[in-house]
Enzyme design. Structure first.
Site, short mmCIF file in Angstrom:
data_model
loop_
_atom_site.label_atom_id
_atom_site.label_comp_id
_atom_site.label_asym_id
_atom_site.label_seq_id
_atom_site.Cartn_x
_atom_site.Cartn_y
_atom_site.Cartn_z
CG ASP A 111 -2.09 0.92 1.08
OD1 ASP A 111 -2.36 1.38 -0.05
OD2 ASP A 111 -2.75 1.21 2.10
NE ARG A 145 -2.89 -1.43 4.47
CZ ARG A 145 -4.14 -1.51 4.08
NH1 ARG A 145 -4.93 -2.42 4.58
NH2 ARG A 145 -4.62 -0.68 3.16
CG ASN A 192 1.91 1.42 -5.22
OD1 ASN A 192 2.83 1.21 -4.44
ND2 ASN A 192 1.42 0.47 -6.01
CG LEU A 205 9.46 -17.20 -3.57
CD1 LEU A 205 9.41 -17.09 -2.05
CD2 LEU A 205 9.87 -15.84 -4.14
CG HIS A 260 -0.43 2.17 -9.34
ND1 HIS A 260 -0.61 1.76 -8.04
CD2 HIS A 260 -1.51 2.92 -9.64
CE1 HIS A 260 -1.77 2.24 -7.58
NE2 HIS A 260 -2.33 2.96 -8.53
#
Ligand code: IPE
Ligand code: IPE
Ligand code: MG
Length: 252
Positions: free
Chosen positions: A25, A189, A27, A136, A42
């Site tokens: 979060d 976050r 951007n 991964l 973005h």
């Protein structure tokens, strides 16, 4: 052991988290602060994804899950939504070969039916191509919502067991969209908000939470290390007492 839920197995927290889930979060605010259009944030955010995927591989993280687009993000202005979709297509076209070379398995989860057929095809092709990789597992949550996930799992579970009324948690969990992964050990976050925003609601029952003010485009390996260091200082008790954990450690 690998697929047991983290609410049942007490992992050694001194270790690197096996599964990290991130809400990327900030951007838009990153760009606005620089007098740039939100889209610039973005685009920069995609670069941060690349950095963090590499950092996770280097640190031995086994599962990295990134929230890229929520079921609520359709509420954004149409031009921002279509730009995010375009960025997603470009990233898939550019990055999948590199992911594959680096032994990364790509999964995309969410209600993909609402996406452009071309994007759906790209996703399927990328998943197929990287399916055998084991270094991964990178999961991108796209048009994802935690409530959507639980509801689609309930529907599948009921369909698979007609006439049954008594279900177990394990039966439901088997139909969740990330049933292939252990539950997240660490949730991060960025961007300063301290909320879950309909991310992995079922799967994060016992996940450790870490919030940072840093905007996603600025989140790098050093920031990731801070999150992991914070995680390593937690005591994951899963309802038990500290003393029980010490006893358990001695016994093992
Ligand atoms: C996260 O950044 C990216 C997506 C939700 C797609 P935001 O776009 O939410 O950035 P802020 O929160 O407005 O700064
Ligand atoms: C959450 O970010 C979803 C993603 C990062 C994809 P938002 O920025 O959309 O969340 P809210 O609306 O502020 O809770
Ligand atoms: Mg946001």
């Amino acid at each position: 052991m690998t697929h047991l839920s983290s609410t049942k197995v007490v992992p050694a927290v001194s270790a690197v988290p096996r599964h990290i889930a991130i809400i990327m979060d900030g951007n838009g605010r990153w760009a606005t602060k620089r007098y740039m259009p939100r889209v610039a944030g973005h685009k920069k955010g995609v670069e941060a994804v690349r950095t963090i995927v590499e950092a996770c591989v280097e640190r031995g993280v086994e599962y990295l899950t990134l929230f890229a687009f929520s079921s609520e993000n359709w509420r954004r202005p149409a031009d921002e939504v279509s730009l995010l979709m375009r960025l997603f297509v470009i990233a898939l076209e550019r990055e999948v070969a590199k992911l594959h070379i680096n032994g990364i398995r790509l999964k995309v989860v969410g209600d993909l039916s609402r996406f452009d057929p071309k994007l759906q095809e790209l996703i399927q092709a990328a998943e197929r191509r990287t399916a055998g990789n084991t270094r991964l597992t990178l999961t991108i949550c796209a048009n994802y919502g935690g409530r959507w996930d639980i509801m689609q799992a309930v529907r599948k579970m009921v369909t698979a067991n007609p006439g049954t009324a008594d279900f177990s948690e394990d039966q439901l969990a088997a139909h969740l969209s990330m049933a292939y992964a252990p539950e997240p050990d660490l949730f991060v976050r960025t961007g300063g908000e301290e909320r879950v925003s309909n991310f992995l609601l079922w799967q994060m029952a016992y996940t450790e939470f870490y919030f940072t003010e840093t905007y996603w485009p600025d989140f790098d390996g050093a920031e990731l290390d801070r999150a992991i260091a914070s995680y390593q200082h937690r005591e994951r008790r899963f309802g038990r007492t500290s003393e029980q954990l010490i006893e358990q450690k001695k016994a093992s």
